[in-house]
Design an enzyme around this catalytic site. Structure first.
Site, PDB file in Angstrom:
ATOM      1  N   ARG A 102      55.847  13.255  35.318  1.00 41.28           N
ATOM      2  CA  ARG A 102      56.339  12.066  34.611  1.00 41.28           C
ATOM      3  C   ARG A 102      57.548  11.487  35.342  1.00 41.28           C
ATOM      4  NH1 ARG A 102      56.113  15.516  29.176  1.00 41.28           N
ATOM      5  NH2 ARG A 102      53.890  15.347  28.781  1.00 41.28           N
TER       6      ARG A 102
ATOM      7  N   GLY B 200      57.643  13.936  22.260  1.00 38.22           N
ATOM      8  CA  GLY B 200      57.772  15.187  21.510  1.00 38.22           C
ATOM      9  C   GLY B 200      57.322  14.988  20.071  1.00 38.22           C
ATOM     10  N   LYS B 201      56.398  14.028  19.871  1.00 39.59           N
ATOM     11  CA  LYS B 201      55.893  13.770  18.509  1.00 39.59           C
ATOM     12  C   LYS B 201      55.193  15.008  17.947  1.00 39.59           C
ATOM     13  CE  LYS B 201      53.383  10.346  19.964  1.00 39.59           C
ATOM     14  NZ  LYS B 201      53.869  10.216  21.350  1.00 39.59           N
TER      15      LYS B 201
ATOM     16  N   GLY C 104      47.607  14.255  24.160  1.00 42.38           N
ATOM     17  CA  GLY C 104      47.446  15.698  24.229  1.00 42.38           C
ATOM     18  C   GLY C 104      48.695  16.400  23.782  1.00 42.38           C
ATOM     19  N   HIS C 105      48.522  17.480  23.045  1.00 39.50           N
ATOM     20  CA  HIS C 105      49.683  18.330  22.795  1.00 39.50           C
ATOM     21  C   HIS C 105      49.298  19.784  23.003  1.00 39.50           C
ATOM     22  CE1 HIS C 105      48.336  16.565  18.868  1.00 39.50           C
ATOM     23  NE2 HIS C 105      47.854  17.773  18.779  1.00 39.50           N
TER      24      HIS C 105
ATOM     25  N   LEU D  73      66.236  20.631  20.010  1.00 36.50           N
ATOM     26  CA  LEU D  73      66.936  21.234  21.156  1.00 36.50           C
ATOM     27  C   LEU D  73      66.089  22.287  21.853  1.00 36.50           C
ATOM     28  CD1 LEU D  73      69.761  21.632  18.693  1.00 36.50           C
ATOM     29  CD2 LEU D  73      70.156  20.336  20.773  1.00 36.50           C
TER      30      LEU D  73
ATOM     31  N   ASP E 260      54.820  10.751  24.952  1.00 36.71           N
ATOM     32  CA  ASP E 260      55.360  12.067  25.345  1.00 36.71           C
ATOM     33  C   ASP E 260      56.775  12.294  24.823  1.00 36.71           C
ATOM     34  OD1 ASP E 260      53.010  12.372  26.907  1.00 36.71           O
ATOM     35  OD2 ASP E 260      53.963  11.250  28.526  1.00 36.71           O
TER      36      ASP E 260
ATOM     37  N   THR F 208      44.630   7.436  32.343  1.00 39.99           N
ATOM     38  CA  THR F 208      44.332   8.872  32.342  1.00 39.99           C
ATOM     39  C   THR F 208      42.912   9.136  32.851  1.00 39.99           C
ATOM     40  OG1 THR F 208      43.586   8.736  30.054  1.00 39.99           O
ATOM     41  CG2 THR F 208      45.897   9.329  30.407  1.00 39.99           C
TER      42      THR F 208
ATOM     43  N   THR G 212      47.676  15.920  29.511  1.00 39.29           N
ATOM     44  CA  THR G 212      46.273  15.568  29.726  1.00 39.29           C
ATOM     45  C   THR G 212      45.918  15.566  31.212  1.00 39.29           C
ATOM     46  OG1 THR G 212      46.303  14.279  27.718  1.00 39.29           O
ATOM     47  CG2 THR G 212      44.528  13.793  29.243  1.00 39.29           C
TER      48      THR G 212
ATOM     49  N   GLN H 249      50.522   8.299  21.977  1.00 39.17           N
ATOM     50  CA  GLN H 249      51.226   7.420  22.938  1.00 39.17           C
ATOM     51  C   GLN H 249      52.537   6.903  22.322  1.00 39.17           C
ATOM     52  OE1 GLN H 249      47.543   6.527  22.617  1.00 39.17           O
ATOM     53  NE2 GLN H 249      47.338   8.237  23.992  1.00 39.17           N
TER      54      GLN H 249
HETATM   55  P1  IMP Z   1      44.821   4.980  29.251  1.00 39.21           P
HETATM   56  O1  IMP Z   1      45.321   5.162  27.856  1.00 39.21           O
HETATM   57  O2  IMP Z   1      44.158   6.219  29.807  1.00 39.21           O
HETATM   58  O3  IMP Z   1      43.996   3.749  29.432  1.00 39.21           O
HETATM   59  O4  IMP Z   1      46.112   4.771  30.197  1.00 39.21           O
HETATM   60  C1  IMP Z   1      46.928   3.603  30.111  1.00 39.21           C
HETATM   61  C2  IMP Z   1      48.394   3.946  30.307  1.00 39.21           C
HETATM   62  O5  IMP Z   1      48.862   4.709  29.205  1.00 39.21           O
HETATM   63  C3  IMP Z   1      48.684   4.806  31.543  1.00 39.21           C
HETATM   64  O6  IMP Z   1      49.930   4.427  32.063  1.00 39.21           O
HETATM   65  C4  IMP Z   1      48.758   6.198  30.993  1.00 39.21           C
HETATM   66  O7  IMP Z   1      49.542   7.064  31.816  1.00 39.21           O
HETATM   67  C5  IMP Z   1      49.424   5.930  29.659  1.00 39.21           C
HETATM   68  N1  IMP Z   1      49.114   6.959  28.654  1.00 39.21           N
HETATM   69  C6  IMP Z   1      47.977   7.119  27.964  1.00 39.21           C
HETATM   70  N2  IMP Z   1      48.066   8.141  27.113  1.00 39.21           N
HETATM   71  C7  IMP Z   1      49.303   8.638  27.255  1.00 39.21           C
HETATM   72  C8  IMP Z   1      50.022   9.704  26.598  1.00 39.21           C
HETATM   73  O8  IMP Z   1      49.520  10.391  25.708  1.00 39.21           O
HETATM   74  N3  IMP Z   1      51.299   9.875  27.017  1.00 39.21           N
HETATM   75  C9  IMP Z   1      51.896   9.114  27.960  1.00 39.21           C
HETATM   76  N4  IMP Z   1      51.266   8.111  28.596  1.00 39.21           N
HETATM   77  C10 IMP Z   1      49.984   7.877  28.242  1.00 39.21           C
END
Ligand code: IMP
Length: 447
Positions: free
Chosen positions: A304, A15-16, A40-41, A413, A13, A128, A299, A223
């Site tokens: 957060r 901001g990619k 997700g974006h 910004l 998250d 998730t 997602t 991620q």
């Molecule tokens: P999973 O990828 O659903 O198995 O989740 C494993 C961990 O990665 C959890 O802490 C999720 O909140 C975190 N996570 C998975 N995808 C994202 C993302 O796109 N952004 C931030 N955290 C993520």
């Protein structure tokens, strides 16, 4: 020609999405190399907001090819919804390609992911719930279904009948859940196969051909570094490799073909899900970062966790990814603060520690050692050049770059494309190798 990897330098998250969107302008091909619909974006097209979980946002550029690589896991139901949404908006998906060797998320993966989380109680990971871990677990266990299996009607029937009966034992006996009907699942997935068939390719070959034709490839990580299965805060990680090295494995490309690695980090830190987070703020300041930064997951909609910038994990991300330069996002979120803290090192058992500890238990014990910097207490959202930034904001950025020993190429910004300051050309500008003897990036010398 440049082949560039964009990775998250924190816990995702960062901001990619915005940075890849900016860079997609000069990319011919955008490739997603790991993860699934856990990412997700948010995209705004013609005033309409919608979410993409699998399809790279490069799809919005009519001439850009988008590839979902072999290291990803694909939930066909979600992918088809994304295709339908794009069609409704008259956005062509003719240039979308899906790797035939990517693995497929099945209904039992989603069920097992959620049931296992519930069973873990206090030890839950905070996934998730999209079936990501169980899909990758089957890949490693060699019982996974790949996209090319989906395309083979009779083969899929045989394989799924066996697999679903096997998974039903787990669903029923371990989790007290009702069994799945193999025939229902088979018919459902054969339907998906027909929808996806036109997009399926040998993605590794396609990427290699594009490189031979000297086209620009952008590898988009999902991620972030600290969620990496091998190098993150295990076990509180995702099940794939978001780090730059994952781009080679997740696409079938050799490391010598990569020209540059660009990291993306927020001006502060956030994390979703469970796991240690040394600079987390559980006070009004954390709330302020959350509300000013609109820190809710794309997602899952989860709030957060927010905290100060952590330069120890920043340095770690620079090392693990071989990062050439960094994009700092959401600097404007700090605008109101009178003071800003940066974690420069940790204290563990009374000792100073400059490096990220691999043990989760040790990481849990880390106490941040902060340096406090003055805030700028004025809006930066309209700044468009380095000169426009308040002195304290410049000092903050220089401090981060010096701590992490990496040049900052981009400062963001705000959400829109023009709310960006380009300090160095991130693709052709100075590389990390260009450091002074004391480790200061050359690009900072005149700033
Ligand atoms: P999973 O990828 O659903 O198995 O989740 C494993 C961990 O990665 C959890 O802490 C999720 O909140 C975190 N996570 C998975 N995808 C994202 C993302 O796109 N952004 C931030 N955290 C993520």
């Amino acid at each position: 020609m440049a082949n560039v990897i964009v990775i998250g330098a924190q816990w995702g998250d960062e901001g990619k999405g915005k940075i890849t969107d900016l860079l997609s302008d000069s990319a011919d091909v955008v490739v997603r190399y790991q993860g699934g619909v856990n990412a997700g974006h948010t995209i705004v097209v013609k005033g309409q907001t919608f979410k993409l979980h699998l399809i790279p946002s490069g799809i919005l550029y009519p001439d850009t090819e988008c590839i979902i690589g072999s290291g990803t896991v694909i939930d066909p139901q979600v992918l088809i919804t994304e295709l339908d949404q794009l069609k409704e908006l008259n956005i062509s998906t003719d240039k979308l390609f899906i790797s035939q060797t990517a693995h497929v998320t099945m209904p039992y993966h989603r069920l097992i992911d959620r049931a296992a989380e519930e069973r873990r109680g206090n030890h839950k990971i905070g996934t998730t719930g999209r079936g990501i871990g169980p899909t990758y677990a089957d890949k490693s266990e060699r019982t996974g279904i790949r996209v090319l299996d989906l395309m083979d009607t009779q083969g899929l029937r045989d394989q799924l009948e066996w697999t679903i009966n096997y998974k039903n034992v787990i669903l029923e006996k371990l989790y007290n859940l009702p069994p799945l009907d193999p025939q229902d699942v088979i018919e459902e997935y054969l339907g998906y196969a027909e929808r996806l068939r036109p997009y399926v390719v040998d993605a590794s070959l396609k990427i290699y051909d594009a490189i031979q034709k000297r086209r620009n490839i952008l590898f988009e990580g999902a991620q972030g570094t600290l969620l990496d299965l091998d190098h993150g805060t295990y076990p509180y990680v995702t099940s794939s490799n978001p780090v730059a090295g994952g781009a080679c494995v997740g696409t079938g490309l050799g490391p010598t073909m990569i020209d540059r690695v660009i990291g993306v980090a927020k001006a502060y830190t956030t994390r979703v899900g469970e796991g240690p987070f040394p600079t987390e703020l559980q006070d009004e300041c954390g709330e302020l970062l959350c509300s000013r930064g609109a820190e809710f997951g794309t997602t899952t909609g989860r709030k957060r966790r927010c905290g100060w910038f952590d330069a120890v994990i920043g340095r770690y991300a620079v090392r693990i990814n071989g990062m050439d330069c960094l994009a700092i996002t959401k600097l404007d979120v700090l605008d109101e603060l009178a003071e800003i803290k940066v974690c420069v090192a940790y204290e563990i058992d009374g000792e100073r520690c400059e490096d990220f500890p691999s043990s989760s238990r040790r990481f849990q014990q880390c106490r941040p050692i902060y340096k406090t910097l003055p805030g700028w207490q004025q809006s930066t959202s309209d700044c468009r050049s380095w000169e426009d930034l308040p002195t304290q904001a410049k000092d903050y950025l220089k401090f981060l770059a010096e701590l992490m020993k990496v040049p900052i190429a981009i400062v963001s910004l705000g959400a829109s494309r023009d709310q960006t300051i380009i300090l160095e050309d991130p693709i052709h500008g100075p590389k990390r190798a260009l450091l002074q003897a004391d480790g200061t990036p050359v690009s900072l010398v005149n700033k």
